[in-house]
Motif scaffolding. Structure first.
Motif, PDB file in Angstrom:
ATOM      1  N   GLU A   8      78.561  54.519  -7.997  1.00 48.34           N
ATOM      2  CA  GLU A   8      78.804  55.928  -7.726  1.00 48.34           C
ATOM      3  C   GLU A   8      80.303  56.155  -7.819  1.00 48.34           C
ATOM      4  O   GLU A   8      81.083  55.423  -7.212  1.00 48.34           O
ATOM      5  N   ALA A   9      80.713  57.147  -8.597  1.00 49.14           N
ATOM      6  CA  ALA A   9      82.129  57.460  -8.757  1.00 49.14           C
ATOM      7  C   ALA A   9      82.377  58.887  -8.285  1.00 49.14           C
ATOM      8  O   ALA A   9      81.609  59.794  -8.586  1.00 49.14           O
ATOM      9  N   SER A  20      84.244  65.908  -8.564  1.00 50.75           N
ATOM     10  CA  SER A  20      83.188  65.533  -9.497  1.00 50.75           C
ATOM     11  C   SER A  20      82.598  64.209  -9.039  1.00 50.75           C
ATOM     12  O   SER A  20      83.325  63.300  -8.627  1.00 50.75           O
ATOM     13  N   GLU A  21      81.287  64.128  -9.111  1.00 50.42           N
ATOM     14  CA  GLU A  21      80.594  62.903  -8.711  1.00 50.42           C
ATOM     15  C   GLU A  21      79.665  62.464  -9.837  1.00 50.42           C
ATOM     16  O   GLU A  21      79.110  63.302 -10.547  1.00 50.42           O
TER      17      GLU A  21
END
Length: 150
Positions: A8-9, A20-21
């Motif tokens: 996950e970033a 933003s994911e």
């Protein structure tokens, strides 16, 4: 380590105005450690598709020569050496991807009995899910008619 991973970033501007994911999955098939400190894992995986002597040739090569031994191993198995693609290696990776993603629960999928069978023979011709009447336990049967294994 070989396996399927999820990452996950999250990126955010310094003022927090934009964020933003992203979530993604990726599979690690090979890394330098497999030709170094984790060579026994590589030998174990290769032992499924090769005889022990062939797999040991890679492990017994000096560390600086293992990549060349690995390349030579797959070059010998290439059914169409005149093309850029090594179909045998591609099939090996496809099978390894399946066992890592589908059969890894308490241990790496390639170490399970089903993983070893899948790595060696590929996808079964027929799959049956059954339940034992006495114990109510579920189990799965794989049939390999095209290989003469039932």
């Amino acid at each position: 380590m070989l396996g399927e991973y999820e990452i996950e970033a999250v990126a955010e501007t310094p003022d927090g105005a934009q964020k933003s994911e992203a979530l993604g999955r990726f599979t690690v098939f090979f890394n330098r450690a497999l030709l170094g400190p984790r060579i026994t894992d590589l030998v174990e995986i290769l032992s499924i598709v090769a005889d022990a002597k062939e797999a040991r040739l890679i492990a017994d090569a000096p560390p600086a020569g293992r990549m060349q031994a690995w390349a030579s191993f797959w070059r010998k198995r290439d059914p169409t050496p005149s093309t850029d693609t090594n179909e045998a290696f591609d099939e090996f990776l496809q099978r390894l991807r399946y066992v890592l993603s589908s059969l890894s629960k308490h241990q790496p999928g390639w170490r399970t009995d089903m993983g070893k069978i899948y790595n060696k023979n590929g996808a079964p011709d027929k799959v049956e899910d059954r339940q034992d009447e006495r114990t109510a336990a579920y189990y799965r049967l794989w049939y390999y008619y095209s290989k003469g294994i039932a």
